[in-house]
Design a protein around this motif. Sequence first.
Motif, PDB file in Angstrom:
ATOM      1  N   ALA A   1       0.845  -1.192   0.000  1.00  0.00           N
ATOM      2  CA  ALA A   1       0.000   0.000   0.000  1.00  0.00           C
ATOM      3  C   ALA A   1       0.876   1.236   0.000  1.00  0.00           C
ATOM      4  CB  ALA A   1      -0.919  -0.017   1.210  1.00  0.00           C
TER       5      ALA A   1
ATOM      6  N   TYR B   1       2.515   1.677  -3.452  1.00  0.00           N
ATOM      7  CA  TYR B   1       1.652   2.265  -4.494  1.00  0.00           C
ATOM      8  C   TYR B   1       1.792   3.781  -4.464  1.00  0.00           C
ATOM      9  CZ  TYR B   1      -0.670  -2.310  -4.201  1.00  0.00           C
ATOM     10  OH  TYR B   1      -0.937  -3.632  -4.153  1.00  0.00           O
TER      11      TYR B   1
ATOM     12  N   LEU C   1       3.771   6.312  -7.238  1.00  0.00           N
ATOM     13  CA  LEU C   1       3.070   7.426  -7.886  1.00  0.00           C
ATOM     14  C   LEU C   1       3.640   8.777  -7.469  1.00  0.00           C
ATOM     15  CD1 LEU C   1      -0.547   6.139  -7.422  1.00  0.00           C
ATOM     16  CD2 LEU C   1       0.668   6.320  -9.565  1.00  0.00           C
TER      17      LEU C   1
ATOM     18  N   THR D   1       1.948  11.545 -16.112  1.00  0.00           N
ATOM     19  CA  THR D   1       1.224  10.518 -16.855  1.00  0.00           C
ATOM     20  C   THR D   1       1.932   9.172 -16.829  1.00  0.00           C
ATOM     21  OG1 THR D   1       0.559  12.285 -18.319  1.00  0.00           O
ATOM     22  CG2 THR D   1       0.100  10.060 -19.053  1.00  0.00           C
TER      23      THR D   1
ATOM     24  N   VAL E   1       1.476   7.443 -13.454  1.00  0.00           N
ATOM     25  CA  VAL E   1       0.124   6.954 -13.188  1.00  0.00           C
ATOM     26  C   VAL E   1      -0.176   5.737 -14.039  1.00  0.00           C
ATOM     27  CG1 VAL E   1      -2.306   7.527 -13.415  1.00  0.00           C
ATOM     28  CG2 VAL E   1      -0.745   9.158 -12.404  1.00  0.00           C
ATOM     29  N   ARG E   2       0.276   5.755 -15.287  1.00  0.00           N
ATOM     30  CA  ARG E   2       0.007   4.632 -16.174  1.00  0.00           C
ATOM     31  C   ARG E   2       0.734   3.376 -15.679  1.00  0.00           C
ATOM     32  NH1 ARG E   2       2.127   5.872 -21.739  1.00  0.00           N
ATOM     33  NH2 ARG E   2       0.642   7.575 -21.696  1.00  0.00           N
TER      34      ARG E   2
ATOM     35  N   LEU F   1      -0.827   2.119 -12.368  1.00  0.00           N
ATOM     36  CA  LEU F   1      -2.088   1.378 -12.513  1.00  0.00           C
ATOM     37  C   LEU F   1      -1.805  -0.099 -12.754  1.00  0.00           C
ATOM     38  CD1 LEU F   1      -5.159   1.851 -12.721  1.00  0.00           C
ATOM     39  CD2 LEU F   1      -4.876   1.993 -15.174  1.00  0.00           C
ATOM     40  N   HIS F   2      -0.874  -0.386 -13.654  1.00  0.00           N
ATOM     41  CA  HIS F   2      -0.519  -1.788 -13.913  1.00  0.00           C
ATOM     42  C   HIS F   2       0.047  -2.428 -12.657  1.00  0.00           C
ATOM     43  CE1 HIS F   2       0.077  -0.846 -18.474  1.00  0.00           C
ATOM     44  NE2 HIS F   2      -1.137  -0.629 -18.041  1.00  0.00           N
TER      45      HIS F   2
ATOM     46  N   ILE G   1      -0.381  -1.683  -9.510  1.00  0.00           N
ATOM     47  CA  ILE G   1      -1.372  -1.925  -8.453  1.00  0.00           C
ATOM     48  C   ILE G   1      -2.234  -3.137  -8.798  1.00  0.00           C
ATOM     49  CG2 ILE G   1      -3.336  -0.967  -7.221  1.00  0.00           C
ATOM     50  CD1 ILE G   1      -2.126   1.759  -7.543  1.00  0.00           C
ATOM     51  N   VAL G   2      -2.716  -3.202 -10.051  1.00  0.00           N
ATOM     52  CA  VAL G   2      -3.607  -4.314 -10.412  1.00  0.00           C
ATOM     53  C   VAL G   2      -2.871  -5.643 -10.266  1.00  0.00           C
ATOM     54  CG1 VAL G   2      -4.843  -5.382 -12.315  1.00  0.00           C
ATOM     55  CG2 VAL G   2      -5.073  -2.945 -11.917  1.00  0.00           C
TER      56      VAL G   2
ATOM     57  N   LEU H   1      -2.456  -6.514  -6.642  1.00  0.00           N
ATOM     58  CA  LEU H   1      -3.710  -6.909  -5.998  1.00  0.00           C
ATOM     59  C   LEU H   1      -4.036  -8.358  -6.338  1.00  0.00           C
ATOM     60  CD1 LEU H   1      -6.077  -3.825  -6.261  1.00  0.00           C
ATOM     61  CD2 LEU H   1      -4.816  -4.669  -4.321  1.00  0.00           C
ATOM     62  N   VAL H   2      -3.840  -8.734  -7.597  1.00  0.00           N
ATOM     63  CA  VAL H   2      -4.107 -10.125  -7.977  1.00  0.00           C
ATOM     64  C   VAL H   2      -3.154 -11.057  -7.233  1.00  0.00           C
ATOM     65  CG1 VAL H   2      -4.126 -11.751  -9.890  1.00  0.00           C
ATOM     66  CG2 VAL H   2      -5.009  -9.458 -10.209  1.00  0.00           C
TER      67      VAL H   2
ATOM     68  N   LEU I   1     -11.681  -7.201 -10.148  1.00  0.00           N
ATOM     69  CA  LEU I   1     -10.919  -7.388  -8.908  1.00  0.00           C
ATOM     70  C   LEU I   1     -11.850  -7.526  -7.714  1.00  0.00           C
ATOM     71  CD1 LEU I   1      -7.880  -4.988  -9.203  1.00  0.00           C
ATOM     72  CD2 LEU I   1      -7.825  -7.421  -8.731  1.00  0.00           C
TER      73      LEU I   1
ATOM     74  N   VAL J   1      -6.457   6.043  -8.437  1.00  0.00           N
ATOM     75  CA  VAL J   1      -5.470   5.983  -9.518  1.00  0.00           C
ATOM     76  C   VAL J   1      -6.171   5.886 -10.862  1.00  0.00           C
ATOM     77  CG1 VAL J   1      -3.536   4.663 -10.442  1.00  0.00           C
ATOM     78  CG2 VAL J   1      -3.777   4.948  -8.007  1.00  0.00           C
TER      79      VAL J   1
ATOM     80  N   LEU K   1      -5.545  12.070 -16.801  1.00  0.00           N
ATOM     81  CA  LEU K   1      -4.264  12.418 -17.416  1.00  0.00           C
ATOM     82  C   LEU K   1      -4.161  11.942 -18.854  1.00  0.00           C
ATOM     83  CD1 LEU K   1      -1.831  11.737 -14.459  1.00  0.00           C
ATOM     84  CD2 LEU K   1      -2.118  13.899 -15.639  1.00  0.00           C
TER      85      LEU K   1
END
Lengths: 534, 114
Positions: A144, A147, A151, A156, A159-160, A163-164, A166-167, A170-171, B32, B94, B101
């Motif tokens: 946590a 993450y 960031l 940009t 953040v891009r 996002l990958h 974090i996902v 999480l999995v 998710l 996010v 963005l």
Amino acid sequence: MTGWTDHLVIAPIVVPMLAGAVMILAGNRWRGLAAGLGLASTIALLALSAALLVLADAPEVRVYRLGDWPASFGIVLALDRLSAMMVALTSVLGFAAFVFSLARWHRASVQFHPLFQFQLMGLNGAFLTGDLFNLFVFFEVMLAASYGMALHGSGTARVRAGLHYIVINLVASLLFLVGVSVVYGIAGTLNMADLAIRLRGVAAADRALLEAGLAVLGIAFLVKAAMWPLGFWLPGTYAAASAPAAAILSILSKVGIYAVLRVWLLLFGDGAGGSAGFGGTWLTLGGLLTLGFGSVAVMASQNLARLAGASVLVSSGTLLTAIGLGRAEVTAGALLYLAGSVLAIGAFFLLIELVERGRDIGADVLAVTREAFGTGEDQEDGEPGERDAVGVPIPAAVATLGVSFLACALLLAGLPPFSGFLAKFAMLSPLLAPGGGPPPAMAWVVTAALILSGLTTVVAMVRAGMDAFWISPSVIPVRVSVVEFLPVALLLALCALLTMAAGPAFDYAAAAAQALHDPAGYLRAVLPAAAGPR
Amino acid sequence: MQLVVSLAIGLLAGSGVWLLLRARTFQVIIGLALLSYAVNLFIFSTGGLRTGAEAILQPGEVGSLARYADPVPQALVLTAIVIGFATTALLLVVLLAARGLTGTDHVDGRERER
């Protein structure tokens, strides 16, 4: 619970937690307080981890029972040589990254300081816990915070990539939970030592399911360690992160390695009966594939940040290959390699920002764009906050950076005279020594892979170094403040120290590896009643 | 009951994985969420599926392991739910930032070229 030294074991978790909590309360009003507190906390962690290293270098494992409940009812923290080493590496890297961030990065957002402390807390907790579910909890604390750290500074590209990141994590956390609950459903315990003892008596019918549960758990660890094909997220995320965040993120992949070392060797060591050595071949094969992928990625990277990300892959691959062989002598070399590579990669991530600063402003923000259009053509403006490089110019700053870059290259590639070479030698010499061990074919494959990965790293680093220091002229004079260069120098000096004091360091690593491969001492310390004779 | 619970877990996990592999960030986050429901139910079921079992012993009665709901998976699932909430909320932020963005809700931040 007799003396005050017993409570030192939990201090690396409590200190950053309290510091982080106070920083949240201080908020935006007293920024100086947050910075001062962060510095005090990281220095305290350095002192604590030095004390823990001394305490841990003893035959017996120190166990901290929270609430003084016996293990398997209550939760425990366990401090052995490996945990103490990892906590010490975290503290050193944390201190270096924090001091580096004081130059300017910590001003990019208010939340930097508390996140940084919680990151350290999660890392230390993951290294110290003796319980699978607490490992999950500390993984989540650490993730946590990471993450937020990934960031940090926004933009940009971050953040891009975030996002990958974090996902995927999480999995991986969901897989972790599935693994933990299968293990609990069959073994009825989550304490690692208790689990190791119960695993010996599991009925044959349940054994396959338990092994499947532990394999799912292993996948969650290996996502963190970025084993091929689970590690595609890593170079992009680390390249996009800001320098101090990337430095501290680089030890996160070592948490995956640590979890594999701890859980796999404890549960599937030689004493595990029918399950002994379960999955070891897969670890070595995965490690070799990671090594291959990492070597290609090192050669293919067109900018320094991605090069650093790819060298994290190479280091993960090396470690997994060595661990999977399941021999104490090889593991000892791997531990020495781990210490050196954490310090070197941390220094490299910090150094990159200083080097890139001389080339074009904001290159670290626009890593993805640079990848697409090649180097040297970027005219985009950086973040407004990144323009005002503070500090006094060091005379011959470029030369200093160049020497540091050279040191990083030698360390990462494992060339003499630095510790990378000694560690690789320590890993390979027991493999090629006559008598016993894995099949010779595997030994030769591993040797070739380690040496070839070193070669590709050298080629890529030399190419990148020539491009950075000789070919492309500096757009602006390099301005590096002392506060920013000191952490890099500190990390590299520690690497040099590791080389000069290689004897004691190797003895420590050998003792740690021996204890990992023969965990009777660990089991006896955590469960004095149940361990019994082996 | 075992069949119903297993089917529910399977259905949730299957839908979750399918949504997770989609290209839009909102589908990923719902995927998710479904996947974490499946995992939470799975953790809950590892304590054994029983109806009418006591969480705590009844007064004046000698406890027996046959009539006893295992509290550990319940504690685990509670922790997992809390952590899942927090991380999903973070992911939502996010996701919104990425949408703002990059101007698209594609997970890679740009539409696929046609």
